[in-house]
Motif scaffolding. Structure first.
Motif, PDB file in Angstrom:
ATOM      1  N   ASP A 254       0.950  -1.173   0.026  1.00  0.00           N
ATOM      2  CA  ASP A 254      -0.137  -0.061   0.007  1.00  0.00           C
ATOM      3  C   ASP A 254       0.914   1.303  -0.103  1.00  0.00           C
ATOM      4  O   ASP A 254       0.683   2.324  -0.663  1.00  0.00           O
ATOM      5  N   VAL A 257       3.102   1.639  -3.606  1.00  0.00           N
ATOM      6  CA  VAL A 257       2.541   1.856  -5.093  1.00  0.00           C
ATOM      7  C   VAL A 257       2.626   3.357  -5.504  1.00  0.00           C
ATOM      8  O   VAL A 257       3.069   3.820  -6.714  1.00  0.00           O
ATOM      9  N   LEU A 272      -1.836  -6.120  -9.664  1.00  0.00           N
ATOM     10  CA  LEU A 272      -2.025  -5.133  -8.898  1.00  0.00           C
ATOM     11  C   LEU A 272      -2.972  -4.108  -8.864  1.00  0.00           C
ATOM     12  O   LEU A 272      -3.038  -3.330 -10.179  1.00  0.00           O
ATOM     13  N   LYS A 273      -4.013  -4.107  -8.160  1.00  0.00           N
ATOM     14  CA  LYS A 273      -5.192  -3.323  -8.501  1.00  0.00           C
ATOM     15  C   LYS A 273      -5.828  -2.733  -7.244  1.00  0.00           C
ATOM     16  O   LYS A 273      -5.551  -3.505  -6.023  1.00  0.00           O
ATOM     17  N   TRP A 274      -6.330  -1.478  -7.207  1.00  0.00           N
ATOM     18  CA  TRP A 274      -6.844  -0.962  -5.857  1.00  0.00           C
ATOM     19  C   TRP A 274      -8.139  -1.688  -5.757  1.00  0.00           C
ATOM     20  O   TRP A 274      -9.093  -1.819  -6.440  1.00  0.00           O
ATOM     21  N   HIS A 280      -7.293  -1.489   0.167  1.00  0.00           N
ATOM     22  CA  HIS A 280      -6.092  -1.805   0.044  1.00  0.00           C
ATOM     23  C   HIS A 280      -5.736  -2.215  -1.349  1.00  0.00           C
ATOM     24  O   HIS A 280      -6.669  -2.527  -2.136  1.00  0.00           O
ATOM     25  N   TRP A 281      -4.419  -2.589  -1.937  1.00  0.00           N
ATOM     26  CA  TRP A 281      -3.980  -2.823  -3.255  1.00  0.00           C
ATOM     27  C   TRP A 281      -4.053  -4.332  -3.046  1.00  0.00           C
ATOM     28  O   TRP A 281      -3.479  -4.835  -2.218  1.00  0.00           O
TER      29      TRP A 281
END
Ligand code: FAQ
Length: 337
Positions: A254, A257, A272-274, A280-281
């Motif tokens: 977090d 990024v 990797l994605k919000w 959180h990521w």
């Protein structure tokens, strides 16, 4: 395995069923110890503590100390090739700090009753572990910056909660170590920022390549997933660890990024994605087979790193012998006076 090597429980302290026999006094001391832990209090070196608590701390603190001194090696590789005098001075200072961290940590581990010679013997024989991350090679100057940004960044994330560890000598050592690690992280980020903002396309590509190679091993630094972490439950119960391996890993992702965005590099994880729901990521799956291979001694540089440490120990034998001879001479002089 190291834990077993340090097992000092003799047969005398065991009942016929093989379980340790505890006296009423010992049970009273244990209750006092548990009460202090429950109150969030600290344990000092001379306080009574359960043997398992002592062994757990000796294992963790000595592994940590070994990581610091083995961690000097990948960067040491670049002292003679740093691009400017300023970068060279910064790198030398950082590596010296790491040697200092090793010293504070060996001293903290020694307060638990195991000598430094024993601790180093366990490292040199390959019995003791050190952080998996230092078994990866530093191929370019960008690797040195990435070690500062990501490796020190992960180290700080893991180590700040250790400033509140229930064992006071370790907690005190960690306060100073964390301050220095913070400088280490910033110098790494700064070196990368200069390359990304003022560098040639080749230099920028070199930074991206270093990030690609170090990202996943950095996520492994936090240790196995909570469900497979054999020591976590007890260590958290005792206030040695305050935050779990997975929670620290998530906090690191977090925090990192956005730093990657500012830097202008891509983290090598298509997943990797919000996650709005979690706040959180999300990130992809870590290759735990690789982690255990490296921990088991079969990483890209394990043999080289251990070989260097053993060589440094052997090469330094004359210094230790001279210091001991000097101490003996002084003691004889004092006795005679
Ligand atoms: N590498 O049950 P858990 C730095 C082992 S310092 C190798 O989760 P625990 C500064 C673990 O020992 C970096 N082995 O264990 C710097 C255990 O094996 P054992 C070091 C690992 O102890 C920066 C087994 O797996 N930091 O970077 C690793 O509760 C730049 C099961 O694991 C510290 O040592 C690993 N990554 O949690 C220097 C911090 N992870 O002993 C130079 C203090 C796990 O039963 C340049 N340590 N294992 O044979 C800790 O916080 C903990 O010990 C953990 C592991 C979180 C590392």
């Amino acid at each position: 395995m190291y834990t077993q090597a340090m097992d000092t429980m003799g047969k005398d302290g065991e009942s016929a069923a093989g379980k340790p026999v505890r006296s009423a006094e010992e049970m009273h001391l244990e209750q006092r110890f548990e009460a202090r832990i429950d109150d969030g209090g600290f344990i000092e070196a001379k306080d009574w503590m359960p043997e398992h608590y002592r062994k757990t701390l000796t294992r963790q603190i000595s592994q940590h100390a070994h990581s610091e001194i083995v961690g000097m090696l990948p960067e040491g590789n670049w002292v003679t090739r740093a691009p400017t005098l300023k970068r060279k001075a910064i790198l030398l200072a950082k590596i010296q700090d790491e040697g200092g961290h090793g010293l504070y940590l060996y001293a903290a581990a020694e307060t638990l009753g195991t000598s430094r010679d024993q601790l180093l013997g366990a490292l040199h024989s390959g019995k003791a572990k050190y952080s998996s991350i230092f078994n990866y090679p530093t191929l370019t100057w960008a690797d040195v910056g990435v070690i500062g940004w990501l490796v020190d960044g992960a180290a700080i994330m893991n180590q700040v909660p250790l400033c509140r560890c229930s064992y006071a000598p370790y907690a005190r050592a960690m306060v100073r170590i964390c301050r220095e690690e913070s400088f280490h992280q910033r110098q790494g980020y700064d070196a990368l920022l200069v390359m990304m903002q003022q560098g040639t396309p080749e230099q920028k590509a070199m930074v991206q390549d270093a990030v690609n190679r170090w990202w996943w091993p950095c996520l492994m630094m936090f240790g196995p997933p909570d469900a497979e972490s054999v020591h976590s439950v007890q260590s958290m119960r005792w206030g040695i660890k305050r935050i779990s391996n997975d929670d620290l890993r998530q906090k690191f992702v977090d925090a990192t990024v956005q730093q990657a965005e500012v830097l202008g590099v891509t983290l090598p994880d298509p997943e990797l994605k919000w996650n709005e729901q979690r706040g959180h990521w999300d990130f992809g799956t870590i290759d735990w087979d690789e982690f255990w291979r490296v921990v088991g001694g079969d990483g890209p540089c394990n043999r080289e790193r251990l070989g260097m440490r053993v060589k440094a120990w052997n090469d330094g034998a004359w210094v230790r012998e001279a210091a001991l001879a000097h101490a003996r001479k002084q003691a004889t002089k004092q006795e005679a006076a």
